[in-house]
Write an enzyme that holds these catalytic residues in place. Structure first.
Site, short mmCIF file in Angstrom:
data_model
loop_
_atom_site.label_atom_id
_atom_site.label_comp_id
_atom_site.label_asym_id
_atom_site.label_seq_id
_atom_site.Cartn_x
_atom_site.Cartn_y
_atom_site.Cartn_z
N GLY A 251 0.85 -1.33 -0.16
CA GLY A 251 0.13 -0.01 0.07
C GLY A 251 0.68 1.25 -0.07
N ARG A 289 3.18 -1.69 -5.98
CA ARG A 289 3.07 -0.51 -6.71
C ARG A 289 4.33 0.45 -6.51
NH1 ARG A 289 -1.71 1.61 -7.76
NH2 ARG A 289 -2.59 0.54 -6.12
N CYS A 361 -15.26 -0.48 -27.82
CA CYS A 361 -16.69 -0.15 -27.62
C CYS A 361 -17.26 -0.11 -26.23
CB CYS A 361 -17.42 -0.85 -28.66
SG CYS A 361 -16.57 -1.16 -30.34
N TYR A 390 -0.05 -2.47 -12.12
CA TYR A 390 -1.34 -3.01 -12.42
C TYR A 390 -1.93 -2.44 -13.85
CZ TYR A 390 -1.22 -3.56 -7.42
OH TYR A 390 -0.83 -4.08 -6.18
C1 LIG Z 1 -1.99 -6.06 -3.57
C2 LIG Z 1 -1.52 -6.59 -2.50
C3 LIG Z 1 -0.26 -6.03 -2.04
C4 LIG Z 1 0.33 -4.88 -2.86
O1 LIG Z 1 -0.27 -3.81 -2.65
P1 LIG Z 1 0.45 -2.33 -3.45
O2 LIG Z 1 -0.74 -1.09 -3.28
O3 LIG Z 1 0.55 -2.53 -4.98
O4 LIG Z 1 1.68 -1.97 -2.58
C5 LIG Z 1 0.32 -6.31 -0.87
N1 LIG Z 1 0.04 -7.41 -0.14
C6 LIG Z 1 -1.30 -8.11 -0.69
C7 LIG Z 1 -1.67 -9.17 0.29
C8 LIG Z 1 -1.86 -7.46 -1.60
O5 LIG Z 1 -3.14 -8.02 -1.96
#
Ligand SMILES: *Cc1c(COP(=O)(O)O)cnc(C)c1O
Length: 460
Positions: A251, A289, A361, A390
């Site tokens: 995150g 990310r 479309c 992503y």
């Molecule tokens: C998607 C996800 C992440 C990575 O999230 P980011 O926002 O890309 O850092 C990490 N752990 C789990 C369990 C996820 O589902």
């Protein structure tokens, strides 16, 4: 790589070590030559930038295990790059475990997170565990623990808890407080005790807060989240006394808008460390990310320009099937045309409100609406920023548009990392028995022999 000399792209972008890479930092001439050579749409991933992002994160979290979330971008070259840097890999499916193994990850560098796991995924990972006994499985439901036990698994187990708090940039990605993910906090100790009594090696507690923590308010939410996870992990540790690590998920946000500030890593690291300071367990973080988003751009060519009374509509050859985030989350991605040649300058173009659309479309197939951009012309190549995370992972062949190619830049040299799908690829799976017949995965997806929903063999 063909025997042609690699394109020299020592300056694919300004300094790879900067804290943030904006779309304007990429070099127009280098990107244009990649678009000319490999066609569009084209994903470009700069592995040098992935390394720089990894090292910056690792410097902010010197004691943490960095477990890269493969779902952000599972390209083999990217997985190999982060493995070389020392990362472990967070896999959310059998396919991602397969990719991690293929990229050379040993079991001790694989965390498989089972989210509503299909039977075939569990069976595949348990199979893999017999060869790689050090892999770790994270379960987010008591039922998943039962299913693992039924499959004979009693290896390294981590429990995903639902801490009841979340953070993130969009409702759809704030998973921390969503009931879909994790074991409710008030049941976690009992699930942990029962797992230990059944012989599992309970090594970790996991929670993932959602995606895109960026501003101060979200960092505050992250602090509350870590405090909560720490309290829960402390309870689990007191009950089972075997915790090796606490995994606070991913995150870590990136600035998608040109005027967003980059994430204050020191503040996040500090909030995380403080929250977990009383626990005698290793910290695991799961960035997806953060490591790859700004290391990638999507190149696309302008097909058509249409003046309407409201705005100018610019159709490009990438769409929601190439980069789904704008259609899916209303996500913002910076867009700019590349200069056509050394003599021209995009900054000299008039700024006009333009709506950039794809060729699908669907009315959702829009990258931006009436956004002020340098006036786009037919055949311009546009770069779309932060496409490393992503992007390709969410791409599809919707509208029977073959998926694009991916190029990586490594030590300044560009090479094709994944070929463009062909028109023949679109129908390949429908023409009689697919090449190579079936594999272990195909078998696993059929369920047990008594399963009446079993898909018959071709010709059966
Ligand atoms: C998607 C996800 C992440 C990575 O999230 P980011 O926002 O890309 O850092 C990490 N752990 C789990 C369990 C996820 O589902």
């Amino acid at each position: 790589m063909s025997d042609e000399a690699p394109i020299a792209t020592p300056s694919i972008a300004t300094d790879a070590d900067e804290r943030v890479r904006r779309l304007g930092d990429w070099d127009d001439a280098s990107l244009r030559s990649l678009a000319d050579e490999h066609g569009t749409p084209l994903f470009v991933l700069d592995l040098d930038r992935v390394r720089a992002n990894y090292r910056r994160l690792s410097a902010a979290f010197p004691d943490a295990e960095i477990c890269y979330a493969a779902k952000a971008n599972a390209l083999s070259d990217g997985l190999e790059t982060v493995l070389d840097e020392g990362a472990t890999i967070e896999c959310a499916s059998a396919g991602e475990v397969h990719r991690a193994l293929a990229a050379g990850a040993s079991g001790d560098r694989i965390h498989y997170t089972a989210v509503n796991p299909p039977r075939a995924d569990l069976a595949y990972v348990v199979d893999a565990w017999t060869d790689e006994p050090d892999l770790t499985i994270t379960a987010g439901a008591r039922d998943t623990v039962d299913r693992l036990a039924e499959l004979g698994y009693d290896g390294r187990l981590c429990l995903r808890v639902n801490p009841g708090v979340g953070a993130g940039h969009h409702e759809a990605v704030r998973t921390g407080g969503d009931v879909t993910f994790g074991i409710p906090a008030d049941r976690i100790v009992s699930v942990a005790e029962s797992a230990v009594s059944r012989g599992f090696d309970l090594v970790g507690v996991h929670a993932h807060v959602g995606s895109g923590v960026l501003d101060d308010e979200q960092i505050d939410a992250h602090r509350r989240f870590v405090d909560r996870v720490a309290a829960i992990a402390t309870d689990v540790d007191a009950a089972v006394d075997s915790l090796e690590f606490v995994d606070v998920g991913g995150g870590f946000g990136v600035p998608y808008r040109e005027d967003d500030s980059p994430l204050d890593l020191a503040a996040v690291a500090n909030a995380t460390r403080t929250g977990l300071s009383d626990l005698d367990a290793r910290l695991v973080i799961e960035p997806g990310r953060y490591l790859v988003a700004d290391a990638g751009v999507l190149l696309s060519r302008v097909n058509t320009v249409k003046e309407t009374p409201e705005t100018t509509v610019v159709g490009v050859d990438a769409g929601m099937s190439t980069l789904a985030r704008p259609a899916l989350y209303d996500a913002y991605h910076a867009i700019r045309p590349l200069a056509r040649d050394e003599a021209s300058c995009v900054d000299e173009r008039e700024l006009v409100g333009q709506t950039v659309t794809g060729p699908i479309c669907e009315s959702a197939d829009v990258f931006c609406t009436d956004r002020s951009l340098p006036r786009l012309e037919r055949d311009d190549v546009v770069a779309i920023g932060n496409a490393g995370a992503y992007g390709y992972e969410m791409a599809s062949a919707y509208n029977s548009r073959p998926r694009p190619a991916s190029v990586v830049v490594d030590d300044g040299d560009a090479r094709i990392a994944r070929r463009r799908e062909t028109l023949a690829d679109l129908t390949r799976l429908e023409r009689g028995r697919p090449d190579g017949g079936t594999d272990r995965w195909t078998e696993l997806t059929r369920g047990s022999a008594t399963d009446s929903t079993r898909i018959p063999e071709v010709g059966e």
